[in-house]
Design an enzyme around this catalytic site. Structure first.
Site, PDB file in Angstrom:
ATOM      1  N   GLY A  63       0.833  -1.202   0.000  1.00 48.74           N
ATOM      2  CA  GLY A  63       0.000   0.000   0.000  1.00 48.74           C
ATOM      3  C   GLY A  63       0.859   1.240   0.000  1.00 48.74           C
ATOM      4  O   GLY A  63       2.056   1.178   0.299  1.00 48.74           O
ATOM      5  N   CYS A  90       5.124  -6.241   1.706  1.00 50.43           N
ATOM      6  CA  CYS A  90       5.509  -4.829   1.683  1.00 50.43           C
ATOM      7  C   CYS A  90       4.799  -4.062   2.804  1.00 50.43           C
ATOM      8  O   CYS A  90       5.046  -4.330   3.975  1.00 50.43           O
ATOM      9  CB  CYS A  90       5.239  -4.239   0.294  1.00 50.43           C
ATOM     10  SG  CYS A  90       6.167  -2.726   0.005  1.00 50.43           S
ATOM     11  N   TYR A  91       3.895  -3.132   2.483  1.00 52.23           N
ATOM     12  CA  TYR A  91       3.196  -2.420   3.570  1.00 52.23           C
ATOM     13  C   TYR A  91       2.542  -3.430   4.515  1.00 52.23           C
ATOM     14  O   TYR A  91       2.517  -3.234   5.735  1.00 52.23           O
ATOM     15  CB  TYR A  91       2.126  -1.481   2.992  1.00 52.23           C
ATOM     16  CG  TYR A  91       1.412  -0.680   4.059  1.00 52.23           C
ATOM     17  CD1 TYR A  91       1.886   0.565   4.449  1.00 52.23           C
ATOM     18  CD2 TYR A  91       0.273  -1.188   4.702  1.00 52.23           C
ATOM     19  CE1 TYR A  91       1.246   1.291   5.446  1.00 52.23           C
ATOM     20  CE2 TYR A  91      -0.374  -0.468   5.704  1.00 52.23           C
ATOM     21  CZ  TYR A  91       0.123   0.774   6.060  1.00 52.23           C
ATOM     22  OH  TYR A  91      -0.506   1.489   7.056  1.00 52.23           O
ATOM     23  N   HIS A 185       7.890  -7.950  -3.589  1.00 51.71           N
ATOM     24  CA  HIS A 185       6.582  -8.299  -4.173  1.00 51.71           C
ATOM     25  C   HIS A 185       6.648  -9.633  -4.930  1.00 51.71           C
ATOM     26  O   HIS A 185       7.105  -9.671  -6.059  1.00 51.71           O
ATOM     27  CB  HIS A 185       6.131  -7.192  -5.128  1.00 51.71           C
ATOM     28  CG  HIS A 185       5.752  -5.938  -4.420  1.00 51.71           C
ATOM     29  ND1 HIS A 185       4.480  -5.699  -3.958  1.00 51.71           N
ATOM     30  CD2 HIS A 185       6.494  -4.867  -4.036  1.00 51.71           C
ATOM     31  CE1 HIS A 185       4.438  -4.533  -3.342  1.00 51.71           C
ATOM     32  NE2 HIS A 185       5.659  -3.999  -3.375  1.00 51.71           N
ATOM     33  N   GLU A 187       4.200 -11.139  -6.183  1.00 52.92           N
ATOM     34  CA  GLU A 187       3.120 -11.212  -7.177  1.00 52.92           C
ATOM     35  C   GLU A 187       3.525 -10.681  -8.545  1.00 52.92           C
ATOM     36  O   GLU A 187       2.842 -10.937  -9.532  1.00 52.92           O
ATOM     37  CB  GLU A 187       1.873 -10.474  -6.662  1.00 52.92           C
ATOM     38  CG  GLU A 187       1.985  -8.952  -6.548  1.00 52.92           C
ATOM     39  CD  GLU A 187       2.623  -8.474  -5.234  1.00 52.92           C
ATOM     40  OE1 GLU A 187       3.337  -9.257  -4.582  1.00 52.92           O
ATOM     41  OE2 GLU A 187       2.425  -7.295  -4.880  1.00 52.92           O
ATOM     42  N   ASP A 243     -16.117 -11.840 -23.047  1.00 56.19           N
ATOM     43  CA  ASP A 243     -16.974 -12.141 -21.900  1.00 56.19           C
ATOM     44  C   ASP A 243     -18.338 -12.690 -22.320  1.00 56.19           C
ATOM     45  O   ASP A 243     -18.773 -13.725 -21.815  1.00 56.19           O
ATOM     46  CB  ASP A 243     -17.153 -10.891 -21.024  1.00 56.19           C
ATOM     47  CG  ASP A 243     -15.817 -10.352 -20.537  1.00 56.19           C
ATOM     48  OD1 ASP A 243     -14.855 -11.136 -20.483  1.00 56.19           O
ATOM     49  OD2 ASP A 243     -15.727  -9.153 -20.228  1.00 56.19           O
ATOM     50  N   LYS A 385     -10.250 -11.494 -15.984  1.00 53.65           N
ATOM     51  CA  LYS A 385     -10.271 -11.674 -17.437  1.00 53.65           C
ATOM     52  C   LYS A 385      -9.453 -12.903 -17.870  1.00 53.65           C
ATOM     53  O   LYS A 385      -9.863 -13.648 -18.758  1.00 53.65           O
ATOM     54  CB  LYS A 385      -9.690 -10.417 -18.096  1.00 53.65           C
ATOM     55  CG  LYS A 385      -9.929 -10.338 -19.576  1.00 53.65           C
ATOM     56  CD  LYS A 385     -11.286  -9.723 -19.821  1.00 53.65           C
ATOM     57  CE  LYS A 385     -11.609  -9.571 -21.270  1.00 53.65           C
ATOM     58  NZ  LYS A 385     -12.892  -8.865 -21.447  1.00 53.65           N
TER      59      LYS A 385
END
Ligand code: XMP
Length: 529
Positions: A63, A90-91, A185, A187, A243, A385
Site C-alpha cells: 500500500g 511490503c506495507y 513483491h 506477485e 466475456d 479476465k
C-alpha cells in the site's frame, strides 16, 4: 462437459486484505492461477472478518501509506486470532510488524526495482528455491522491491528469513505461528520465483489443494446456473467479445434451449466479425442466436454527428433500444445474463464506497427497463479476465475469439474520426484486417496489447499510375500496456510497417497514405476519439 465436480471449489479460500496497492488485483490473480479461490476486501471492511472465519489463509497487500504516520491502515485483530497462516507483503509486512510490537522506520534510501535477497535461514516459504548462489553457498533470489519504509526491529518470536544490503529484514517469519512477511513483491513477474513462493504459502503452509481450475470452475458455474434459473428462459446480449462469448458457451452447456442470444450487428464491427459470431455459436454450437442486422439504423442515427461522446451515446442508446425490442419478443424470458467480471464488481464497489469490497450488484448494465422484470444471472462475476479466457479455451471456443485484443463497445464508430459513413467503415475494416492479419502472420499479435487502424477523413495526395489522386489517410496504432491506463507505442519493425503500408495502399482503393501513431499514453489515449 455436462455436469461436473461435486466438491465445492470455494470451500478453500484465501482472504486478501487490500491496503491500496496497485498490485492487489495481481496478488489475487496469482493466487487463482495457482489454483486457490480468493477474494479481495478493503482492510477495514467489516465483512472481511466473516470471510476470514472460513479462510485457509490471509494475505495483506502492499500500500502507498506509511505506518510511521498516525492513523494509517493497520492490521485488524481478527487477522491474528483467526488462527490461519498470514502473509504480509511490503506495507502488509510493515503493518504486521508494527501490530506485533516491532518497529518500522522511514528508510534513507528508497528501494525500487530489482534486488537480490540472500536467504539466511531454511523455511517452508522458500524451501530450496533459488535463482543463484553466493560464495558462501547461500540461496539468492531475484526480487522486485518498491518501498520507502522498512522494518527496523523484529517483533518477538520472529526471525530473519532473507536480507538485502539495504533491507536487513527483507523476509521475516514466526514459523511457529505461521506468520510471514515479505518486503518484496512476489506477485510481480520480475520476482522470478514469486509464483513458487506464493505456491509454498498457499499449498504447503495454508494446506490448500489446487482445485480452482478452469475445468472445475466451468463445472461449478454450470451447476449453479442450473439451480439458479431452473427451467426458466434466459436472454443474453451476445457481442462477439470474450466475456459475452464465454457466458453464451457456459449457458448453452448449462441450459441449452432455454437460452436465446440477441446479437445486435451494428455495422461497426471488424471484417467478417458478424458472420463469424453466427458461424461459431449458431452453426457449430447450435446456440439459439437472433442476429439483428441494424447497420442502416446505426448509420442513419449517426448521420451528421461528429462529436465523439455524442457518437458513443447514440450508439449505446440505439443498442439498448434494439436489444429491448428484441428481448420483449421473447415472452417467457425471466432472466438477463450479463458478462460482468470480478474487476467490474470491484470497480463498481469502489466507485460507490471508495473501497474494494464486494457488496454491490452490477445492476442492469444493459439498461433494460424495470417493467421487464428480468433477474440477473452473472456467471463470470467471480472471475478475472485471464480466468474467463481460460474458461473459453476449456469450453472449446475458437482461440482467436478468446485471445483477441479488446475492442470498444462503439466499435469502428470511434475509429472513424468525425462523422461515420458506410464508405469509411468499409475502407477501414479492410485496412484493419490487413494490419491484424500481418501482425498474426509475423507472430507480433500477441506481443502487443492492442492494435487497430484509424480512419482519417482527410484527403492526401498520392501518385498512382499516371496521375495524382487525392485519397484518404489511415493511421495504424499498436500499444503495449498492462492495465490500459498507461501505454507505450509498440516499436514494430520498420520492415513490417513497410509491408503493411504497401499492402493497404495497393489493395484498397481509396487510401493513399498510411501513418504510424508514435504517441504514448499519457498524454495521448489509446483510441483516437
Ligand atoms: P483509451 O482510448 O481511453 O482506451 O486510452 C483505453 C481502453 O479502453 C477502450 N475504450 C473503450 N471501450 N467503449 C469501450 O467499450 C468505449 O467507448 C471505449 N473507449 C476506449 C480502448 O479500446 C482501450 O482498450
Amino acid at each position: 462437459m455436462s455436469s461436473s465436480n461435486n466438491a465445492d471449489i470455494h470451500s478453500q479460500r484465501i482472504l486478501i486484505l487490500d491496503y491500496g496497492s496497485q498490485y492487489t488485483q495481481l496478488i489475487a490473480r496469482r493466487v487463482r492461477e495457482i489454483g486457490v479461490y480468493c477474494e479481495i476486501f478493503s482492510w477495514d471492511f467489516p465483512d472481511a472478518e466473516n470471510f476470514a472465519k472460513t479462510a485457509q489463509g490471509i494475505i495483506l497487500s502492499g500500500g502507498p501509506e506509511s505506518t510511521t504516520k498516525q492513523d494509517t491502515p493497520h492490521v485488524p485483530d481478527y487477522v491474528l486470532t483467526a488462527d490461519v497462516p498470514v502473509l504480509g507483503i511490503c506495507y502488509g509486512m510493515q503493518a504486521l510488524a508494527k501490530k506485533l510490537g516491532g518497529e518500522v522506520s522511514e528508510s534513507s534510501q528508497r528501494e525500487f526495482g530489482f534486488a537480490q535477497v540472500t536467504v539466511k535461514r531454511a523455511s517452508k516459504l522458500f524451501s530450496d528455491l533459488q535463482d543463484d548462489k553466493n560464495e558462501d553457498n547461500q540461496q539468492l533470489l531475484d526480487v522486485w522491491m518498491s518501498h520507502g519504509d522498512k522494518v527496523t526491529l523484529l517483533p518477538e518470536g520472529f526471525v530473519t528469513l532473507a536480507s538485502t544490503g539495504n533491507a536487513k529484514y527483507a523476509a521475516i517469519a514466526n514459523e511457529g505461528k505461521n506468520i510471514y512477511g515479505l518486503q518484496f513483491h512476489p506477485e510481480v513477474t520480475h520476482t522470478k520465483k514469486g509464483e513458487e513462493i506464493l505456491r509454498s504459502f498457499l499449498l504447503d503452509i495454508c494446506g490448500c489443494d489446487a482445485s480452482w481450475t478452469a475445468g472445475n470452475i466451468a463445472g461449478d458455474i454450470i451447476d449453479r446456473v442450473r439451480s439458479q434459473v431452473g427451467t426458466e428462459h434466459v436472454i443474453l446480449g451476445l457481442s462477439g467479445g470474450v466475456d459475452s462469448s464465454v457466458v453464451a458457451a457456459l449457458l448453452h452447456e448449462a441450459i441449452g434451449e432455454q437460452l436465446t442470444c440477441i446479437f445486435v450487428d451494428n455495422g461497426l464491427l471488424r471484417l467478417h466479425e458478424g458472420d463469424q459470431v453466427m458461424e461459431t455459436f449458431a452453426k457449430h454450437m447450435g446456440v439459439k442466436v437472433i442476429r439483428v442486422k441494424a447497420e442502416d439504423h446505426f448509420l442513419s442515427t449517426l448521420n451528421g454527428i461528429d462529436d465523439p461522446e455524442l457518437k458513443r451515446k447514440k450508439i449505446g442508446n440505439l443498442f439498448i433500444e434494439i436489444f429491448e425490442k428484441e428481448a420483449r419478443k421473447i415472452k417467457d424470458a425471466r432472466w438477463l445474463a450479463q458478462g460482468t467480471i470480478y474487476p467490474d464488481v470491484i470497480e463498481s464497489a469502489a466507485a460507490t464506497t471508495g473501497k474494494a469490497h464486494l457488496i454491490k450488484s452490477h445492476h442492469n448494465v444493459g439498461g433494460l427497463p424495470d417493467d421487464m422484470e428480468l433477474s440477473l444471472v452473472e456467471p463470470l462475476r467471480e472471475l478475472f479476465k485471464d480466468e474467463v479466457r481460460r474458461l473459453g479455451d476449456e469450453l472449446g471456443l475458437p482461440y482467436e475469439m478468446i485471445h483477441r485484443h479488446p475492442f470498444p463497445g462503439p466499435g469502428l464508430g470511434v475509429r472513424i474520426l468525425g462523422e461515420v459513413k458506410k464508405e469509411y467503415a468499409d475502407i477501414l475494416r479492410r485496412a484493419d484486417h490487413i494490419f491484424i492479419e500481418e501482425l498474426r502472420g509475423h507472430d507480433l499479435y500477441n506481443q502487443v496489447s492492442q492494435a487497430f487502424t484509424v480512419f482519417l477523413p482527410v484527403k492526401s495526395v498520392g501518385v498512382m499510375g499516371d496521375g495524382r489522386k487525392y485519397q484518404y489517410v489511415v493511421a495504424l496504432r499498436a500499444v503495449e500496456t498492462i492495465d490500459f491506463m498507461t501505454a507505450r507505442w509498440a516499436h514494430l519493425p520498420y520492415d513490417f510497417l513497410d509491408l503493411v503500408s504497401r499492402r493497404i495502399i495497393n489493395e484498397i482503393n481509396g487510401i493513399s497514405r498510411v501513418a504510424y501513431d508514435i504517441s504514448g499514453k499519457p498524454p495521448a489515449t489509446i483510441e483516437w476519439e
